[in-house]
Design a protein around this motif. Structure first.
Motif, PDB file in Angstrom:
ATOM      1  N   LYS A   1       0.845  -1.206   0.000  1.00 21.24           N
ATOM      2  CA  LYS A   1       0.000   0.000   0.000  1.00 21.24           C
ATOM      3  C   LYS A   1       0.876   1.250   0.000  1.00 21.24           C
ATOM      4  N   THR A   2       0.387   2.300  -0.651  1.00 21.78           N
ATOM      5  CA  THR A   2       1.107   3.582  -0.644  1.00 21.78           C
ATOM      6  C   THR A   2       0.200   4.613   0.034  1.00 21.78           C
ATOM      7  N   ASP A   3       0.491   5.893  -0.193  1.00 19.96           N
ATOM      8  CA  ASP A   3      -0.387   6.929   0.373  1.00 19.96           C
ATOM      9  C   ASP A   3      -1.819   6.700  -0.123  1.00 19.96           C
ATOM     10  N   PRO A   4      -2.751   6.405   0.776  1.00 17.83           N
ATOM     11  CA  PRO A   4      -4.113   6.052   0.340  1.00 17.83           C
ATOM     12  C   PRO A   4      -4.841   7.217  -0.347  1.00 17.83           C
ATOM     13  N   GLN A   5      -4.388   8.457  -0.089  1.00 18.38           N
ATOM     14  CA  GLN A   5      -5.013   9.629  -0.733  1.00 18.38           C
ATOM     15  C   GLN A   5      -4.614   9.737  -2.204  1.00 18.38           C
ATOM     16  N   ARG A   6      -3.541   9.006  -2.544  1.00 16.06           N
ATOM     17  CA  ARG A   6      -3.027   9.162  -3.898  1.00 16.06           C
ATOM     18  C   ARG A   6      -3.649   8.105  -4.794  1.00 16.06           C
ATOM     19  N   VAL A   7      -4.831   8.403  -5.322  1.00 11.55           N
ATOM     20  CA  VAL A   7      -5.562   7.404  -6.097  1.00 11.55           C
ATOM     21  C   VAL A   7      -5.062   7.370  -7.537  1.00 11.55           C
TER      22      VAL A   7
ATOM     23  N   VAL B   1       3.315   9.536   4.923  1.00 11.18           N
ATOM     24  CA  VAL B   1       2.335   8.525   5.325  1.00 11.18           C
ATOM     25  C   VAL B   1       2.492   7.246   4.500  1.00 11.18           C
ATOM     26  N   CYS B   2       3.581   7.173   3.741  1.00 11.78           N
ATOM     27  CA  CYS B   2       3.745   6.032   2.832  1.00 11.78           C
ATOM     28  C   CYS B   2       4.885   5.119   3.288  1.00 11.78           C
ATOM     29  N   LEU B   3       4.560   3.856   3.331  1.00 11.88           N
ATOM     30  CA  LEU B   3       5.524   2.857   3.774  1.00 11.88           C
ATOM     31  C   LEU B   3       6.747   2.759   2.854  1.00 11.88           C
TER      32      LEU B   3
ATOM     33  N   GLY C   1       9.150  14.266  -6.425  1.00  9.29           N
ATOM     34  CA  GLY C   1       8.281  13.637  -7.428  1.00  9.29           C
ATOM     35  C   GLY C   1       6.919  13.275  -6.875  1.00  9.29           C
ATOM     36  N   CYS C   2       6.881  12.825  -5.639  1.00  9.94           N
ATOM     37  CA  CYS C   2       5.627  12.396  -5.020  1.00  9.94           C
ATOM     38  C   CYS C   2       4.743  13.602  -4.720  1.00  9.94           C
ATOM     39  N   THR C   3       5.319  14.627  -4.091  1.00  8.64           N
ATOM     40  CA  THR C   3       4.493  15.768  -3.669  1.00  8.64           C
ATOM     41  C   THR C   3       4.054  16.615  -4.869  1.00  8.64           C
TER      42      THR C   3
ATOM     43  N   SER D   1       4.787  14.227 -10.052  1.00  5.82           N
ATOM     44  CA  SER D   1       5.509  14.046 -11.314  1.00  5.82           C
ATOM     45  C   SER D   1       6.064  12.621 -11.467  1.00  5.82           C
ATOM     46  N   ILE D   2       5.987  11.820 -10.422  1.00  2.00           N
ATOM     47  CA  ILE D   2       6.311  10.400 -10.582  1.00  2.00           C
ATOM     48  C   ILE D   2       5.105   9.573 -10.124  1.00  2.00           C
ATOM     49  N   GLY D   3       5.018   8.377 -10.658  1.00  5.67           N
ATOM     50  CA  GLY D   3       3.964   7.465 -10.216  1.00  5.67           C
ATOM     51  C   GLY D   3       4.501   6.534  -9.145  1.00  5.67           C
ATOM     52  N   CYS D   4       3.599   5.877  -8.444  1.00  3.29           N
ATOM     53  CA  CYS D   4       4.033   4.974  -7.370  1.00  3.29           C
ATOM     54  C   CYS D   4       4.809   3.775  -7.907  1.00  3.29           C
ATOM     55  N   VAL D   5       4.465   3.334  -9.103  1.00  3.95           N
ATOM     56  CA  VAL D   5       5.186   2.181  -9.645  1.00  3.95           C
ATOM     57  C   VAL D   5       6.655   2.542  -9.880  1.00  3.95           C
ATOM     58  N   GLU D   6       6.857   3.744 -10.435  1.00  6.54           N
ATOM     59  CA  GLU D   6       8.224   4.203 -10.677  1.00  6.54           C
ATOM     60  C   GLU D   6       8.981   4.314  -9.341  1.00  6.54           C
ATOM     61  N   CYS D   7       8.296   4.889  -8.370  1.00 15.54           N
ATOM     62  CA  CYS D   7       8.896   5.080  -7.048  1.00 15.54           C
ATOM     63  C   CYS D   7       9.281   3.725  -6.435  1.00 15.54           C
ATOM     64  N   LYS D   8       8.406   2.750  -6.622  1.00 15.77           N
ATOM     65  CA  LYS D   8       8.693   1.412  -6.093  1.00 15.77           C
ATOM     66  C   LYS D   8       9.858   0.763  -6.822  1.00 15.77           C
TER      67      LYS D   8
HETATM   68 FE1  SF4 Z   1       4.651   6.415  -1.740  1.00 15.08          FE
HETATM   69 FE2  SF4 Z   1       6.417   6.817  -3.650  1.00 15.08          FE
HETATM   70 FE3  SF4 Z   1       3.802   6.637  -4.218  1.00 15.08          FE
HETATM   71 FE4  SF4 Z   1       4.735   8.753  -2.936  1.00 15.08          FE
HETATM   72  S1  SF4 Z   1       5.277   8.113  -5.017  1.00 15.08           S
HETATM   73  S2  SF4 Z   1       2.899   7.613  -2.426  1.00 15.08           S
HETATM   74  S3  SF4 Z   1       6.356   7.871  -1.665  1.00 15.08           S
HETATM   75  S4  SF4 Z   1       5.121   5.029  -3.409  1.00 15.08           S
END
Ligand code: SF4
Ligand code: TRP
Length: 329
Positions: A219-225, A235-237, A257-259, A262-269
């Motif tokens: 799970k990531t930030d639940p607000q980030r749909v 708030v993200c693991l 990138g997150c705030t 400009s990046i997606g969660c998959v890229e971040c992972k």
């Molecule tokens: Fe978490 Fe990364 Fe997604 Fe931000 S971009 S919510 S830090 S996984």
């Protein structure tokens, strides 16, 4: 310094063990004389009903240590139950340890109330810290790397040392100090404590595919749909994992990138995966290079060295206890 530490053989090690314990051991062995042992007797104190194959689990544990970078040329690795002096000293220390010290031990009380599914109302579980004291003072350890939960045990160890010195008028032992492990606990991929039994752990022996499957499902930030929603790393693991494994530059990129979405969660992972793989890939290589025979040799050689130190100490202890004769070096 002489350092002693033990780990119970209860199953495969995960990233939490690496950050909390092994990383520390690997640093310590560079500068100190380290005795690291498999606490198989200790494992029985809570798991005597489970018919664990402790012989097999002990070998697997040592393999995990070696893969992680514990170096048998620098450190002495052995299995607790192979060195009978631990039990011999434990018997003697039990004779002089007041029950109140053990009954008041906060770790004991916590575990009794938490482990509802196991019956740990046993002498072995109550006297667990006495065995741990024996493990430590048998080798004149000056320092013991431990987690927060083990602090009361080390305090009991020091109390037992003082009591022995007083009762037998012989200052045979060292009062060990604690080296609190610096890293905060890494949570499991579901946000609970990382644990094999929760199925939320990344193991040191996981393949790249397994690591990615686990990260992908986290799970990531639940607000980030949607990708266009800005997220909050705090708030993200996954961000916790970045803080534990990524370099400053990557962490900075994640926050920006997150705030800013400009990046997606998959890229971040994927970046997170790359950072974790930097730790796990060398472990896979080392693991592939160790066969069972090599492990047996390492155990046998560690055992010889541990045995030598332990039997010398027990000679002195037995003189003090049975002959009231003090031979401190
Ligand atoms: Fe978490 Fe990364 Fe997604 Fe931000 S971009 S919510 S830090 S996984
Ligand atoms: N009690 C420790 C734990 O559960 C394991 C342990 C046994 C230990 N004997 C020890 C740790 C001696 C340090 C020194 O983690």
């Amino acid at each position: 310094m002489r350092i002693v530490s033990g780990m119970r053989p209860t199953g495969k090690l995960h990233l939490g063990h690496y950050l909390g314990v092994l990383k520390n051991w690997i640093e310590l062995q560079k500068e100190h004389e380290c005795y690291f042992f498999v606490a198989d007797w200790h494992a029985l104190s809570t798991s005597y009903e489970e018919k664990l194959n402790l012989k097999k689990l002990s070998r697997e544990l040592i393999k995990d240590w070696l893969a992680a970078g514990v170096d048998p040329k620098k450190s002495i690795l052995f299995i607790q139950s192979h060195i009978k002096e631990h039990a011999e000293l434990y018997v003697l220390l039990n004779m002089i340890t007041p029950l109140g010290w053990l009954e008041r031990n906060p770790t004991y009380k916590d575990q009794l109330s938490q482990m509802k599914h196991k019956d740990i109302h046993t002498a072995g579980f109550l006297t667990y810290p006495v065995l741990q004291a024996a493990d430590i003072i048998l080798y004149d350890a000056e320092a013991v790397p431990i987690g927060e939960d083990q602090r009361p045990h080390l305090e009991i160890t020091r109390e037992i040392v003082r009591r022995f010195h007083h009762l037998f008028s012989c200052e045979l032992f060292k009062e060990p100090k604690e080296l609190l492990s610096p890293t905060p606990k890494l949570l499991g991929l579901d946000g609970r404590k990382m644990s094999k039994s929760y199925g939320n752990a990344i193991f040191l022996s996981d393949s790249s595919e397994e690591v990615w499957q686990k990260l992908r499902g986290a799970k990531t930030d639940p607000q980030r749909v949607r990708k266009s929603d800005p997220g909050n790393p705090e708030v993200c693991l996954i961000y916790d994992y970045h803080k534990a494994f990524s370099d400053e530059e990557t962490i900075q990129k994640v926050v920006e990138g997150c705030t800013s979405a400009s990046i997606g969660c998959v890229e971040c992972k994927k970046w997170c995966m790359a950072s974790i793989e930097k730790v796990l890939e060398p472990m896979r290589e080392r693991r592939a290079a160790i066969d069972d025979e090599a492990v047996e040799e390492i155990i046998a050689s560690g055992e010889r060295k541990a045995k030598e130190a332990a039997s010398k100490k027990m000679n002195q202890v037995n003189k003090a206890v049975f002959e009231i004769s003090c031979e401190v070096e």
